[in-house]
Design a protein around this motif. Structure first.
Motif, short mmCIF file in Angstrom:
data_model
loop_
_atom_site.label_atom_id
_atom_site.label_comp_id
_atom_site.label_asym_id
_atom_site.label_seq_id
_atom_site.Cartn_x
_atom_site.Cartn_y
_atom_site.Cartn_z
N ILE A 181 0.77 -1.20 0.05
CA ILE A 181 0.08 -0.18 -0.08
C ILE A 181 0.87 1.09 -0.07
O ILE A 181 1.75 1.25 0.86
N ASP A 182 0.56 2.12 -0.89
CA ASP A 182 1.33 3.61 -0.99
C ASP A 182 0.28 4.56 -0.47
O ASP A 182 -0.92 4.53 -0.61
N ASP A 183 1.03 5.54 0.02
CA ASP A 183 0.21 6.84 0.53
C ASP A 183 -0.48 7.26 -0.71
O ASP A 183 -1.64 8.20 -0.46
N ALA A 184 -0.10 7.18 -1.97
CA ALA A 184 -0.91 7.81 -3.13
C ALA A 184 -2.18 7.07 -3.26
O ALA A 184 -3.26 7.51 -4.10
N ASP A 185 -2.33 5.66 -2.84
CA ASP A 185 -3.61 4.78 -3.07
C ASP A 185 -4.84 5.31 -2.27
O ASP A 185 -4.83 5.81 -1.48
N ASP A 186 -5.89 5.22 -3.34
CA ASP A 186 -7.19 5.59 -2.71
C ASP A 186 -7.94 4.53 -2.19
O ASP A 186 -7.37 3.60 -2.03
N ALA A 187 -9.16 4.86 -1.36
CA ALA A 187 -9.90 3.89 -0.65
C ALA A 187 -10.21 2.67 -1.53
O ALA A 187 -9.89 1.49 -1.01
N ALA A 188 -10.41 2.51 -2.64
CA ALA A 188 -10.81 1.57 -3.55
C ALA A 188 -9.69 0.87 -3.81
O ALA A 188 -9.81 -0.50 -3.72
N THR A 189 -8.75 1.47 -3.93
CA THR A 189 -7.38 0.63 -4.25
C THR A 189 -6.96 -0.08 -3.29
O THR A 189 -6.38 -1.25 -3.25
N ILE A 190 -7.05 0.58 -2.03
CA ILE A 190 -6.58 -0.02 -0.84
C ILE A 190 -7.28 -1.46 -0.29
O ILE A 190 -7.20 -2.59 0.01
N ALA A 191 -8.66 -1.15 -0.82
CA ALA A 191 -9.65 -2.06 -0.49
C ALA A 191 -9.39 -3.41 -1.38
O ALA A 191 -9.33 -4.65 -1.00
N ALA A 192 -8.77 -3.22 -2.64
CA ALA A 192 -8.49 -4.21 -3.51
C ALA A 192 -7.67 -5.10 -2.91
O ALA A 192 -7.37 -6.17 -3.07
N LYS A 193 -6.59 -4.44 -2.59
CA LYS A 193 -5.38 -4.96 -2.05
C LYS A 193 -5.48 -5.65 -0.75
O LYS A 193 -5.09 -6.81 -0.51
#
Length: 490
Positions: free
Chosen positions: A392-404
């Motif tokens: 996870i990167d600080d630039a990730d949005d909520a949807a991207t983090i949820a997918a990860k």
């Protein structure tokens, strides 16, 4: 008696000269307890007169002379080993030999011990009032920022989102304990040694309770050997001051770091610039607040080393003990005043704080908590979130983090995360503001929990302010009582 011989009133021609006289003298440093010594002298003379040890006429002469000495000031005292000897010499200059009767039934040992306590209690009240001012600044600023989300750190790494209010109230709680320690120390300072004499009491029929009352002491130290020699009250006082200095050193360090990150703007009144780099705005005052802890801790170490291993009763080493406490209280009071001013005038940058509140995947604990509310063991939830955090990167949005997170769950559980928990629940937990608002346990950062902390802080403040005011009033009343007794003779 000439001025040249006035300093020899105690020993006359014995031990009155030689190269060690200046080494023995504390007269210059004793300016701090000049007023205290005059008060102690007055109370002692009043008591001696009431007990029939000296007569009214002699008391009137001595008390009038003490008023004259006070008017002239410390700088006009004749020479002597210390302020006590010098004041006695000055009284004898004005009254004649009968002025020496003021020293009946006491020693410089109990006299100096009383003077130190008399002066130090005022200094400690100043220190306590400084902590109250700092607590007020912390509480008032916190009340303005109950919804201002900021990054929270452990090990200087992003940990969990909190609020500015929650952060500031953490220091208010610590400073409140510092206040309590100083109030406790005051109680043990405010006990009278006067009348203990050198260490073995006196043959005269003195009234120690009377002098204690006239000087505003709460009680009398019972054992005369302990009364004259005890300096543990200095160690306790310096310990409380050093602890408080350490507290505000941490606060200063935080504010220096936050200023560097752009999270807080310090007032120009508490900043400076470079002599060569015109763009600089340096948090110099807070750096000095931070450094004051070293002075206080050093003073405590010096005091304890001075006291270590002394045989019982009075030793001349004790002449070097109390300056440690007086230097420390001055430094810590000044540093506390600066810290309070810096907090009260600082501007917290809400946008920058909010933007960085989620850095370093700081909402990870909230996500793990959300998974655990489904019945999943917390350790399993921790494993899933930790596996996802690596990518996870600080630039990730909520949807991207949820997918990860979903992908990590597949590896740990062997099934999609969404079979266990609602996606919207996880995405809400990823929001720093939502993370803060969900943490409403007692003492937590949620606004509702912070309001309770604010109420508690205000109540503590009120109680402690009342305690200080009561002590100030008691000292003022004792001073008025003593003055009235003196005026009845002069």
């Amino acid at each position: 008696m000439t001025e040249e011989s006035a300093g020899d009133v105690i020993r006359r021609d014995r031990f009155s000269g030689g190269p060690a006289r200046d080494f023995l003298s504390s007269l210059a440093a004793d300016e701090r307890i000049f007023e205290a010594d005059l008060a102690v002298d007055r109370a002692h003379v009043v008591m001696l007169t009431e007990q029939g040890i000296i007569d009214d006429c002699n008391a009137a002469d001595i008390l009038s002379a003490l008023d004259s000495v006070e008017k002239d000031g410390h700088a006009e005292l004749p020479g002597g080993e210390d302020v006590h000897e010098a004041i006695e010499a000055a009284v004898i200059q004005r009254v004649g030999e009968d002025g020496g009767k003021m020293h009946t039934a006491r020693s410089r040992n109990d006299e100096v011990a009383t003077c130190i306590r008399y002066r130090l209690r005022e200094d400690i009240l100043d220190a306590i009032e400084g902590t109250l001012a700092l607590r007020e600044a912390l509480t008032e600023t916190a009340a303005e920022h109950t919804e201002t989300v900021m990054p929270g750190y452990t090990h200087l790494q992003p940990a969990q989102p909190i609020t500015v209010a929650h952060y500031l109230l953490s220091y208010e709680a610590a400073v409140a304990r510092d206040t309590a320690r100083l109030l406790d120390a005051y109680g043990r300072i405010n006990q009278s040694p006067l009348g203990a004499a050198a260490f073995a009491g006196t043959t005269f029929d003195v009234d120690r309770e009377r002098t204690a009352d006239l000087l505003g002491f709460d009680s009398v130290l019972g054992n005369s050997m302990d009364a004259s020699s005890a300096r543990d009250f200095l160690a306790e006082t310096l310990g409380a001051l050093a602890t408080h200095a350490t507290t505000i050193s941490g606060l200063a360090e935080d504010l220096v770091i936050f200023a560097n990150k752009g999270y807080v703007d310090l007032s120009d009144d508490y900043s400076s610039t470079s002599s060569i780099m015109p763009q600089k705005k340096n948090p110099d005052t807070l750096e000095l607040v931070r450094g004051t802890a070293g002075d206080a801790v050093g003073g405590l170490s010096g005091l304890l080393t001075n006291l270590k291993g002394l045989p019982r009763a009075y030793n001349r080493d004790l002449q070097l003990a109390h300056p440690h406490a007086f230097r420390a209280v001055d430094a810590v009071v000044n540093a506390t005043d600066v810290a309070a001013g810096a907090v009260a005038t600082a501007t917290w940058n809400a946008d920058e704080l909010a933007a960085d509140a989620g850095d370093g995947f700081s909402t990870a604990t909230g996500v793990a908590d959300a998974l655990a509310t489904t019945g999943m063991p917390f350790r399993t939830a921790h494993e899933i979130v930790a596996a996802a955090a690596e990518g996870i990167d600080d630039a990730d949005d909520a949807a991207t983090i949820a997918a990860k997170l979903d992908a990590a769950a597949e590896g740990v559980l062997g099934e999609p995360l969404w079979t266990r928990v609602n996606r919207e629940t996880v995405e809400a937990a990823l929001d720093p503001a939502e993370s803060v608002s969900s943490r409403d346990s007692l003492g937590g950062p949620a606004a509702s929990a912070v309001e309770t902390q604010l109420d508690d802080a205000r109540a503590r403040f009120g109680d402690d302010a009342d305690s200080v005011a009561a002590r100030r009033d008691a000292l003022a009343q004792a001073n008025e009582k003593l003055r009235a007794e003196v005026d009845s003779y002069v």
